[in-house]
Design an enzyme around this catalytic site. Structure first.
Site, mmCIF file in Angstrom:
data_model
loop_
_atom_site.group_PDB
_atom_site.id
_atom_site.type_symbol
_atom_site.label_atom_id
_atom_site.label_comp_id
_atom_site.label_asym_id
_atom_site.label_seq_id
_atom_site.Cartn_x
_atom_site.Cartn_y
_atom_site.Cartn_z
ATOM 1 N N LYS A 13 -31.392 -55.632 -62.229
ATOM 2 C CA LYS A 13 -29.926 -55.690 -62.116
ATOM 3 C C LYS A 13 -29.511 -56.683 -61.035
ATOM 4 O O LYS A 13 -28.557 -57.431 -61.203
ATOM 5 C CB LYS A 13 -29.366 -54.302 -61.758
ATOM 6 N N ASP A 70 -22.601 -48.067 -64.037
ATOM 7 C CA ASP A 70 -23.213 -46.918 -64.706
ATOM 8 C C ASP A 70 -23.104 -47.175 -66.200
ATOM 9 O O ASP A 70 -22.106 -47.728 -66.671
ATOM 10 C CB ASP A 70 -22.522 -45.614 -64.310
HETATM 11 P P1 IMP Z 1 -28.048 -46.907 -65.769
HETATM 12 O O1 IMP Z 1 -26.682 -46.417 -65.455
HETATM 13 O O2 IMP Z 1 -28.109 -48.405 -65.850
HETATM 14 O O3 IMP Z 1 -29.098 -46.327 -64.867
HETATM 15 O O4 IMP Z 1 -28.394 -46.410 -67.241
HETATM 16 C C1 IMP Z 1 -28.484 -45.033 -67.564
HETATM 17 C C2 IMP Z 1 -29.431 -44.833 -68.726
HETATM 18 O O5 IMP Z 1 -28.888 -45.466 -69.895
HETATM 19 C C3 IMP Z 1 -30.805 -45.442 -68.541
HETATM 20 O O6 IMP Z 1 -31.681 -44.535 -67.942
HETATM 21 C C4 IMP Z 1 -31.227 -45.732 -69.981
HETATM 22 O O7 IMP Z 1 -31.745 -44.575 -70.591
HETATM 23 C C5 IMP Z 1 -29.921 -46.068 -70.660
HETATM 24 N N1 IMP Z 1 -29.684 -47.532 -70.670
HETATM 25 C C6 IMP Z 1 -28.871 -48.232 -69.842
HETATM 26 N N2 IMP Z 1 -28.859 -49.532 -70.158
HETATM 27 C C7 IMP Z 1 -29.703 -49.660 -71.213
HETATM 28 C C8 IMP Z 1 -30.115 -50.788 -71.987
HETATM 29 O O8 IMP Z 1 -29.735 -51.943 -71.784
HETATM 30 N N3 IMP Z 1 -30.976 -50.513 -72.991
HETATM 31 C C9 IMP Z 1 -31.451 -49.275 -73.260
HETATM 32 N N4 IMP Z 1 -31.101 -48.207 -72.561
HETATM 33 C C10 IMP Z 1 -30.220 -48.390 -71.542
#
Ligand code: IMP
Length: 200
Positions: A13, A70
């Site tokens: 990120k 998020d």
């Molecule tokens: P975060 O808020 O970026 O931590 O995303 C939360 C959850 O959403 C992650 O643990 C993944 O399971 C799912 N996720 C977020 N972005 C992606 C992506 O680009 N591809 C697949 N799963 C994602």
């Protein structure tokens, strides 16, 4: 040069944001640069709530403008679930594979035409005056019946973005970032920041 903090320790990120903001006069810091920062519990019931909570915590600790994101996978046939619970869909310590397996099991009886879904990212930004701004990115697509590809992470192997024959896990990261929920949210933030800096 303006300093901004990304409230994250995730190297991917940080790198993605650094590349997007490259031509602005910005020094990008992250939670990795501030050892005193603690992990923030993502216990809100919305993506906006969690993103804002993370950004506000870092802003209050450092006094510097901060952004946080998020993301959730929102499946139409599941009324938007797993949504804000995407990371722990199959339980608190669930792996990406556990979550994907649970999703495929829940959708086992759902026809192809009804497997529409979207990834949604919310970026929350707290500016130097403590004011909040939100930026949303959505990528629509569908959930396949089987996994395809081994790139990416999370639900990528079962998510086929609209207009593509490949899943996210079959696309190169640059191609994915161009159309992804997070890429789109960050691009909106970039556009806004570029304007705001021009007016300063
Ligand atoms: P975060 O808020 O970026 O931590 O995303 C939360 C959850 O959403 C992650 O643990 C993944 O399971 C799912 N996720 C977020 N972005 C992606 C992506 O680009 N591809 C697949 N799963 C994602």
């Amino acid at each position: 040069m303006k300093k901004l903090i990304l409230a994250s320790r995730n190297e991917h990120k940080i790198q993605e944001l650094r590349e997007t903001l490259a031509d602005l006069d910005i020094e990008l810091k992250s939670a990795l640069d501030f050892k005193e920062l603690q992990e923030v519990e993502e216990d809100k019931l919305t993506l906006e709530g969690n993103a804002l909570k993370k950004a506000r915590y870092v802003f209050e600790k450092t006094g510097l403008p901060t952004l946080a994101d998020d993301t959730g996978l929102e499946v139409d046939a599941l009324d938007g679930r797993p949504g804000v619970f995407s990371a722990r869909y199959a339980g608190e310590d669930a792996s990406y594979q556990d979550n994907t397996d649970k999703l495929l099991a829940e959708l086992a009886k759902v026809d192809n035409k009804d497997r529409l879904a979207q990834f949604r990212t919310v970026v929350a930004f707290i500016d130097e005056n403590g004011e909040k701004h939100f930026f949303e990115g959505i990528c629509r697509g569908k959930i396949l019946k089987e996994e395809r590809g081994d790139k990416g992470f999370g639900y990528d192997p079962v998510f086929q973005p609209e207009g593509y024959e490949e899943t996210f896990a079959q696309l190169d990261s640059e191609e994915k970032n161009n159309i992804s929920h997070r890429g789109r949210a960050i691009q909106k933030f970039y556009d806004w920041l570029q304007n705001a800096m021009r007016d300063e």
